[in-house]
Design a protein around this motif. Structure first.
Motif, mmCIF file in Angstrom:
data_model
loop_
_atom_site.group_PDB
_atom_site.id
_atom_site.type_symbol
_atom_site.label_atom_id
_atom_site.label_comp_id
_atom_site.label_asym_id
_atom_site.label_seq_id
_atom_site.Cartn_x
_atom_site.Cartn_y
_atom_site.Cartn_z
ATOM 1 N N LEU A 53 -5.388 -0.854 -9.082
ATOM 2 C CA LEU A 53 -6.432 -0.736 -8.054
ATOM 3 C C LEU A 53 -7.671 -1.529 -8.467
ATOM 4 O O LEU A 53 -8.251 -2.266 -7.668
ATOM 5 C CB LEU A 53 -6.837 0.734 -7.870
ATOM 6 N N THR A 61 -10.874 0.563 -1.703
ATOM 7 C CA THR A 61 -10.142 0.504 -2.968
ATOM 8 C C THR A 61 -10.925 1.234 -4.059
ATOM 9 O O THR A 61 -10.361 1.941 -4.893
ATOM 10 C CB THR A 61 -9.905 -0.962 -3.380
ATOM 11 N N MET A 68 -4.291 -10.473 -2.954
ATOM 12 C CA MET A 68 -4.318 -9.010 -3.006
ATOM 13 C C MET A 68 -3.000 -8.419 -2.488
ATOM 14 O O MET A 68 -2.637 -7.298 -2.842
ATOM 15 C CB MET A 68 -5.455 -8.458 -2.129
ATOM 16 N N VAL A 124 -6.996 -5.331 -8.171
ATOM 17 C CA VAL A 124 -6.955 -5.855 -6.801
ATOM 18 C C VAL A 124 -8.356 -5.791 -6.181
ATOM 19 O O VAL A 124 -8.767 -6.669 -5.423
ATOM 20 C CB VAL A 124 -5.903 -5.116 -5.957
ATOM 21 N N GLN A 125 -9.111 -4.776 -6.562
ATOM 22 C CA GLN A 125 -10.492 -4.689 -6.088
ATOM 23 C C GLN A 125 -11.309 -5.871 -6.619
ATOM 24 O O GLN A 125 -12.121 -6.454 -5.898
ATOM 25 C CB GLN A 125 -11.105 -3.376 -6.549
ATOM 26 N N CYS A 164 -5.112 -1.028 0.783
ATOM 27 C CA CYS A 164 -5.635 -2.135 -0.003
ATOM 28 C C CYS A 164 -5.131 -3.492 0.510
ATOM 29 O O CYS A 164 -3.928 -3.745 0.547
ATOM 30 C CB CYS A 164 -5.219 -1.936 -1.454
ATOM 31 N N LEU A 184 -9.829 4.409 -6.194
ATOM 32 C CA LEU A 184 -9.853 4.362 -7.666
ATOM 33 C C LEU A 184 -10.605 5.568 -8.237
ATOM 34 O O LEU A 184 -10.145 6.199 -9.202
ATOM 35 C CB LEU A 184 -10.508 3.046 -8.100
#
Lengths: 315, 249
Positions: A72, B39, A52, A75-76, B26, B43
């Protein structure tokens, strides 16, 4: 009751594996099989979580809203993969916190590729395209791994990795078709990530110490070199398609074998990075340790609050 | 001045700037589950900003697009409240900032769904679904931290003390609002100030936290006057667009 000998148990176990019956958490398994899986799955989990960081490096600077949102989401996903995998490790009786401490102490490894820096936006493309691309090659066969929880986790992980790979390739395609500056940025990222990506498949087969037993247990289905070859064969035409050059003067198509031949990997560099001497090893581990230490008071508060609630309920 | 454009910037910039702030975290959360949550909230906020700024660009009709608005304005042209540009600080600061904002946003979007502007109403409806989760998450953390350990209580009480003064700006209204309220487009924020105060006080109470006595309220972000923090945030966020102008990514 008749005692079953260890040899009998091992034979039965191997028979199940040979007939493609999944091993589940409560089934008997050889201690070494359990240890191998704990090592492999926890290192896989660590790779997702450390992974990450190099991409997190660009979320705040993503060049537009769409790229920011996609990055985003990606990476999530990786954090989510880490979570499934830590859960899979727990089904083997290992403790998540202990495996994380092993990462922080340097005892447990993670994919070495994340020890390379991401100085430019094009690295987000190169990581998605090459690193996630290589990860897919490694992980698709793991969907058929003999250990049930790992195999099932991999089915979902692979679906998401495939989206990651495509978004990376799309970033590279846009850059390669862009201005000369953008194209140079893309080529530079490919130059830096190509060889480390090939190293992701691990040492050559004759140097790989765990490979043979893992193949017998059907944890692993293909050898490191076979997977690496498959990756090269798939990726070289993709680079050509978008007009980028693979940084390997020895790369050539072999008509007879139907495969690309490629140059010698710098294994000294590989082992140096594995041993902790890569450009970012120190920073990556420091970031993870800092997150744990800075979050200590938060975790303590959550436990204390949960205990208070439970006490109030019973009072 | 185009009031609808201005109004959309205010709502959209709140989402954009807070989404940007959260995205800094993050990979550095106190626990992996929280990395996923933060995160995800970031988003959602970037998604809301995209919808709102896309619509703003359309309303403005000067050939700019959402990315142009997000990345190419100067600090004075951002209309977010000063609360959302405050630095992440520790986890208590991040959650308290989020809680004071989410509590406002939920009540705001509930009402904005009724807007006579269908596009705005649709964005509000979608955003409300997300905001309900955000508020549940931030409220629970404020309670956990407030009523957790001595250390967590004192830390999050400090977060409350420093952030409390920024909440009033959420209710800022001027001629932009008044014009659009008359047209049935905007929400009259006065109508839910009491409900907001009472909800916030219920959660703080459960968290055993006390709002500071000082009630000096300030913040002028809606007029484009920001804290020192925004410039740094923009320098980072706008880096690519400023360094490589007019390129496709």
């Amino acid at each position: 009751m008749k005692e079953i000998s260890l040899v009998d148990l091992e034979n039965r176990f191997q028979k199940k594996v040979d007939s493609e019956i999944r091993i589940e958490p409560n089934d008997w398994m050889p201690e070494e099989y359990r240890r191998t899986l704990i090592r492999q799955i926890s290192q896989h989990a660590h790779s997702e979580v450390v992974g990450m960081l190099p991409e997190g490096n660009w979320i705040t600077r993503a060049p537009n809203l769409r790229r920011k949102a996609v990055l985003l989401a990606k990476v999530q996903d990786e954090a989510g993969h880490g979570l499934y995998l830590y859960s899979a490790v727990e089904t083997l009786g290992a403790d998540r916190e202990q495996t994380i401490d092993d990462l922080h102490s340097g005892k447990a490894k993670y994919s070495s590729i994340f020890n390379y820096p991401t100085p430019t936006w094009a690295d987000m493309g190169a990581i998605g395209w090459l690193v996630d691309g290589a990860a897919i090659m490694n992980q698709v066969p793991l969907c058929r791994c003999s250990y049930g929880p790992y195999a099932r986790a991999m089915v979902r992980v692979c679906k998401e990795e495939s989206f990651h790979q495509r978004q990376g390739f799309e970033i590279m395609t846009v850059l390669a078709q862009g201005t000369p500056e953008q194209k140079a940025m893309a080529q530079d990222a490919l130059d830096r990530f190509w060889w480390p990506a090939l190293m992701m498949f691990g040492p050559n087969d004759d140097e790989s110490k765990h490979s043979k037993q893992s193949m017998k247990w059907k944890i692993k289905r293909f050898s490191n070199d076979d997977l690496r070859q498959q990756f090269v064969d798939v990726t070289v035409p993709q680079a050509k398609l978008i007009g980028l050059t693979i940084p390997d003067p020895d790369l050539k198509w072999n008509e007879k074998t139907g495969h690309y031949e490629f140059g010698e990997i710098n294994w000294d560099e590989f082992w140096q990075v594995v041993e902790g001497n890569g450009p970012c090893n120190f920073d990556r581990i420091k970031a993870r340790k800092d997150a744990k230490e800075k979050g200590m008071w938060v975790r303590k508060a959550a436990s204390a609050h949960a205990a208070k609630r439970a006490a109030r309920k019973t009072a | 001045m185009n009031s609808l454009f201005e109004y959309l910037l205010r709502i959209g910039d709140d989402s954009l700037i807070l989404g940007q702030r959260l995205s800094e975290l993050c990979g550095h959360g106190p626990i992996l589950e929280e990395d996923i949550a933060t995160t995800n909230i970031s988003l959602d906020l970037i998604g809301q900003a995209t919808n709102l700024l896309t619509y703003a660009a359309e309303v403005e009709n000067l050939g700019r697009d959402a990315d142009n608005l997000a990345f190419m304005r100067i600090d004075r042209e951002y209309k977010n409240v000063v609360l959302v540009e405050q630095p992440n600080g520790d986890f208590g600061d991040t959650m308290m900032r989020q809680f004071l904002f989410d509590a406002f946003r939920k009540l705001f979007f509930e009402r904005l769904q009724q807007s006579k502007d269908f596009q705005l109403a649709a964005i509000a409806e979608k955003s409300l679904k997300e905001t309900r989760y955000h508020l549940k998450h931030s409220s629970e953390w404020v309670i956990r931290l407030g009523d957790g350990t001595e250390e967590s209580h004192s830390r999050v009480q400090h977060s409350l003390n420093t952030l409390w003064r920024y909440r009033a700006e959420l209710f800022f209204m001027d001629e932009v609002d008044n014009e659009l309220i008359n047209k049935g487009i905007a929400v009259d924020l006065k109508t839910f100030r009491n409900e907001y105060d009472s909800f916030v006080s219920t959660i703080l109470n459960e968290a055993t936290l006390n709002p500071p006595a000082q009630n000096w309220e300030f913040g002028s972000g809606r007029k484009g006057k920001h804290s020192e923090h925004l410039g740094h945030l923009l320098a980072e966020m706008q880096y690519m667009q400023r360094t490589y102008p007019n390129m496709e990514w």
